[in-house]
Enzyme design. Structure first.
Site, PDB file in Angstrom:
ATOM      1  N   PRO A  18      41.482  41.209  35.946  1.00  0.00           N
ATOM      2  CA  PRO A  18      40.825  40.391  34.924  1.00  0.00           C
ATOM      3  C   PRO A  18      39.331  40.396  35.217  1.00  0.00           C
ATOM      4  CG  PRO A  18      41.973  38.993  36.538  1.00  0.00           C
ATOM      5  CD  PRO A  18      42.268  40.408  36.905  1.00  0.00           C
ATOM      6  N   MET A  19      38.520  40.696  34.225  1.00  0.00           N
ATOM      7  CA  MET A  19      37.067  40.695  34.437  1.00  0.00           C
ATOM      8  C   MET A  19      36.367  40.108  33.219  1.00  0.00           C
ATOM      9  SD  MET A  19      36.133  44.213  36.455  1.00  0.00           S
ATOM     10  CE  MET A  19      37.190  45.305  35.500  1.00  0.00           C
ATOM     11  N   GLN A  72      45.142  35.015  31.806  1.00  0.00           N
ATOM     12  CA  GLN A  72      44.689  34.261  32.986  1.00  0.00           C
ATOM     13  C   GLN A  72      43.957  32.981  32.568  1.00  0.00           C
ATOM     14  OE1 GLN A  72      41.285  35.135  35.644  1.00  0.00           O
ATOM     15  NE2 GLN A  72      42.814  35.602  37.203  1.00  0.00           N
ATOM     16  N   CYS A 102      38.050  32.474  41.559  1.00  0.00           N
ATOM     17  CA  CYS A 102      36.700  32.730  41.042  1.00  0.00           C
ATOM     18  C   CYS A 102      35.642  32.047  41.917  1.00  0.00           C
ATOM     19  CB  CYS A 102      36.585  32.250  39.602  1.00  0.00           C
ATOM     20  SG  CYS A 102      34.937  32.554  38.960  1.00  0.00           S
ATOM     21  N   LYS A 141      46.228  34.630  41.155  1.00  0.00           N
ATOM     22  CA  LYS A 141      45.248  35.543  41.763  1.00  0.00           C
ATOM     23  C   LYS A 141      44.301  34.673  42.586  1.00  0.00           C
ATOM     24  CE  LYS A 141      41.842  39.095  40.734  1.00  0.00           C
ATOM     25  NZ  LYS A 141      40.530  38.421  40.776  1.00  0.00           N
ATOM     26  N   ASN A 204      43.868  43.730  46.278  1.00  0.00           N
ATOM     27  CA  ASN A 204      42.679  43.894  45.436  1.00  0.00           C
ATOM     28  C   ASN A 204      41.421  43.815  46.298  1.00  0.00           C
ATOM     29  OD1 ASN A 204      40.727  41.699  43.494  1.00  0.00           O
ATOM     30  ND2 ASN A 204      41.000  43.830  42.913  1.00  0.00           N
ATOM     31  N   ASP A 206      37.703  46.532  46.441  1.00  0.00           N
ATOM     32  CA  ASP A 206      37.014  47.731  46.932  1.00  0.00           C
ATOM     33  C   ASP A 206      37.784  49.041  46.786  1.00  0.00           C
ATOM     34  OD1 ASP A 206      35.131  45.899  47.664  1.00  0.00           O
ATOM     35  OD2 ASP A 206      35.433  46.087  49.822  1.00  0.00           O
ATOM     36  N   GLY A 228      39.264  46.632  39.824  1.00  0.00           N
ATOM     37  CA  GLY A 228      38.283  45.971  38.975  1.00  0.00           C
ATOM     38  C   GLY A 228      37.084  46.852  38.721  1.00  0.00           C
TER      39      GLY A 228
HETATM   40  C1  LIG Z   1      32.225  41.429  35.972  1.00  0.00           C
HETATM   41  C2  LIG Z   1      33.386  40.804  36.708  1.00  0.00           C
HETATM   42  C3  LIG Z   1      34.108  39.794  36.112  1.00  0.00           C
HETATM   43  C4  LIG Z   1      35.194  39.221  36.771  1.00  0.00           C
HETATM   44  N1  LIG Z   1      35.934  38.272  36.133  1.00  0.00           N
HETATM   45  C5  LIG Z   1      37.092  37.819  36.719  1.00  0.00           C
HETATM   46  C6  LIG Z   1      37.984  36.960  36.007  1.00  0.00           C
HETATM   47  O1  LIG Z   1      37.766  36.619  34.850  1.00  0.00           O
HETATM   48  N2  LIG Z   1      39.093  36.553  36.655  1.00  0.00           N
HETATM   49  C7  LIG Z   1      39.394  36.933  37.954  1.00  0.00           C
HETATM   50  O2  LIG Z   1      40.436  36.556  38.494  1.00  0.00           O
HETATM   51  N3  LIG Z   1      38.557  37.738  38.628  1.00  0.00           N
HETATM   52  C8  LIG Z   1      37.443  38.209  38.045  1.00  0.00           C
HETATM   53  N4  LIG Z   1      36.650  39.097  38.708  1.00  0.00           N
HETATM   54  C9  LIG Z   1      37.071  39.577  40.045  1.00  0.00           C
HETATM   55  C10 LIG Z   1      37.926  40.851  39.898  1.00  0.00           C
HETATM   56  O3  LIG Z   1      39.111  40.592  39.180  1.00  0.00           O
HETATM   57  C11 LIG Z   1      38.272  41.444  41.275  1.00  0.00           C
HETATM   58  O4  LIG Z   1      39.015  40.495  41.987  1.00  0.00           O
HETATM   59  C12 LIG Z   1      37.048  41.810  42.093  1.00  0.00           C
HETATM   60  O5  LIG Z   1      36.092  42.496  41.304  1.00  0.00           O
HETATM   61  C13 LIG Z   1      37.421  42.675  43.307  1.00  0.00           C
HETATM   62  O6  LIG Z   1      38.050  43.866  42.903  1.00  0.00           O
HETATM   63  P1  LIG Z   1      37.254  45.285  42.839  1.00  0.00           P
HETATM   64  O7  LIG Z   1      36.654  45.517  44.195  1.00  0.00           O
HETATM   65  O8  LIG Z   1      38.317  46.293  42.481  1.00  0.00           O
HETATM   66  O9  LIG Z   1      36.205  45.127  41.796  1.00  0.00           O
HETATM   67  C14 LIG Z   1      35.545  39.654  38.072  1.00  0.00           C
HETATM   68  C15 LIG Z   1      34.796  40.659  38.673  1.00  0.00           C
HETATM   69  C16 LIG Z   1      33.729  41.236  38.013  1.00  0.00           C
HETATM   70  C17 LIG Z   1      32.960  42.343  38.685  1.00  0.00           C
END
Ligand SMILES: Cc1cc2nc3c(=O)[nH]c(=O)nc-3n(C[C@H](O)[C@H](O)[C@H](O)COP(=O)(O)O)c2cc1C
Length: 333
Positions: A18-19, A72, A102, A141, A204, A206, A228
């Site tokens: 979720p982003m 979410q 978050c 999460k 999750n 990196d 992500g």
């Molecule tokens: C732009 C952005 C928005 C995000 N929004 C959410 C969100 O809405 N809900 C959530 O659980 N995590 C959110 N995250 C965290 C990601 O879901 C993820 O846990 C985090 O980026 C680590 O994973 P990665 O290294 O694969 O990016 C967000 C991350 C980014 C970069």
């Protein structure tokens, strides 16, 4: 086989994280095409949902092609979270995911998101009451803990399971780390090694390429991997990882024209879903990632992020195709 309640995955699932401002329906459609097995909406404020705020209710838009999908929600108030979960369930997702991770100030200041890591009783209360109120599976999460001195994720995962939570995704950082340092996947292994834990644990943090996904899958034994940032401007990462898992070989990176084609589809879908003005505006955050690593991209990028007219944006993308830029040898997009 991985089971989240009655939802079954026969393979090793790859999840789109979720982003906020990224994983909206236009982007999810692309990730789905490239093989994401389970996707999530951007996080939705429970306070916004119960007040029928436009920004929150719009995030409930889910489409059959993207299933299975989780909605979410986040928040700190028990009644608001229960109501929000009920509203989310009425949008018929396969599951509801609770955000206990978050790290951003705006959210933790209101005791939501990762702030709940400081109050385990409250986390368990929220989780168990939501589980009681909705029929679909509820997942969580979260992060490792609030800070390095308060990591209790092994216990937290087990107690969430006891509340009826059906899967847990762990971003292997603490809240204090925000996005700094390396995600510490040793903790994911420790959670998995707990013999009492039966629910799926998704790792999750990196994962940036197929080799790292394979290495972490073998070394830390998660039940699936959530991706992500590495999917932003790079939605084909799901296909690349799956190909590597099954063949041990790397797919070549998409050509400039393939990137442009995906970017155009993203833009088209954005325009369709958000309308012309927002559709153009919100695509701006994606161009740098779609074309990362190309020599002489800057003037094109500058125009892409300053042009308001969708036809002109398409024209710039066509020009970019004709320019046939080369990848810089020093970067790895
Ligand atoms: C732009 C952005 C928005 C995000 N929004 C959410 C969100 O809405 N809900 C959530 O659980 N995590 C959110 N995250 C965290 C990601 O879901 C993820 O846990 C985090 O980026 C680590 O994973 P990665 O290294 O694969 O990016 C967000 C991350 C980014 C970069």
């Amino acid at each position: 086989m991985v089971k989240i309640g009655s939802l079954v995955f026969n393979n090793f699932p790859l999840l789109l994280a979720p982003m906020e401002d990224v994983s909206d329906p236009p982007f999810r459609a692309l990730c789905k095409q490239f093989g994401a097995d389970l996707m999530f909406t951007e996080f939705i404020s429970s306070e916004g949902l119960i007040r029928n705020a436009g920004k929150s209710t719009q995030k409930l838009d889910i489409y059959d092609e993207e299933r299975p999908i989780g909605i979410q929600i986040f928040g700190a108030d028990l009644n608001a979270m229960i109501k929000a979960a009920e509203i989310a369930e009425n949008a018929h997702p396969e599951l509801i995911d609770i955000n206990f991770g978050c790290p951003v100030k705006k959210v933790v200041r209101k005791n939501a998101g990762a702030a709940i890591l400081k109050d385990l009783d409250k986390m368990l209360l929220l989780a168990s009451e939501i589980v009681k109120r909705v029929a679909c599976p509820v997942t969580v999460k979260t992060r490792l803990g609030w800070d390095q001195n308060s990591v209790r994720i092994v216990e937290v995962a087990e107690r969430l399971q006891d509340c009826g939570i059906k899967a847990i995704t762990i971003h292997a950082r603490t809240r204090s780390q925000m996005y700094k340092g390396e995600a510490d996947w040793d903790w994911i292994k420790r959670v998995k090694d707990n013999p009492r834990l039966k629910i799926p644990v998704f790792g999750n943090g990196d994962i940036t390429n197929p080799q790292k996904a394979a290495e972490y899958k073998n070394k830390y034994a998660p039940d699936g991997i959530m991706i992500g940032r590495a999917s932003i401007g790079h939605p084909w990462i799901f296909k690349q990882i799956k190909h590597y898992f099954t063949t041990g070989e790397l797919l070549s990176e998409p050509s400039l024209n393939e990137r442009i084609a995906v970017c155009k589809e993203h833009l088209n879908r954005s325009l369709e879903w958000k309308g012309e003005k927002l559709g153009v505006l919100e695509m701006r955050r994606h161009y740098a990632n779609y074309f990362k690593g190309y020599k002489h991209i800057k003037p094109f990028r500058n125009r892409l992020v300053t042009t308001d007219n969708p036809e002109q944006v398409f024209a710039i993308l066509n020009e970019l195709s004709h320019a046939g830029l080369m990848l810089s040898t020093t970067s790895n997009p």
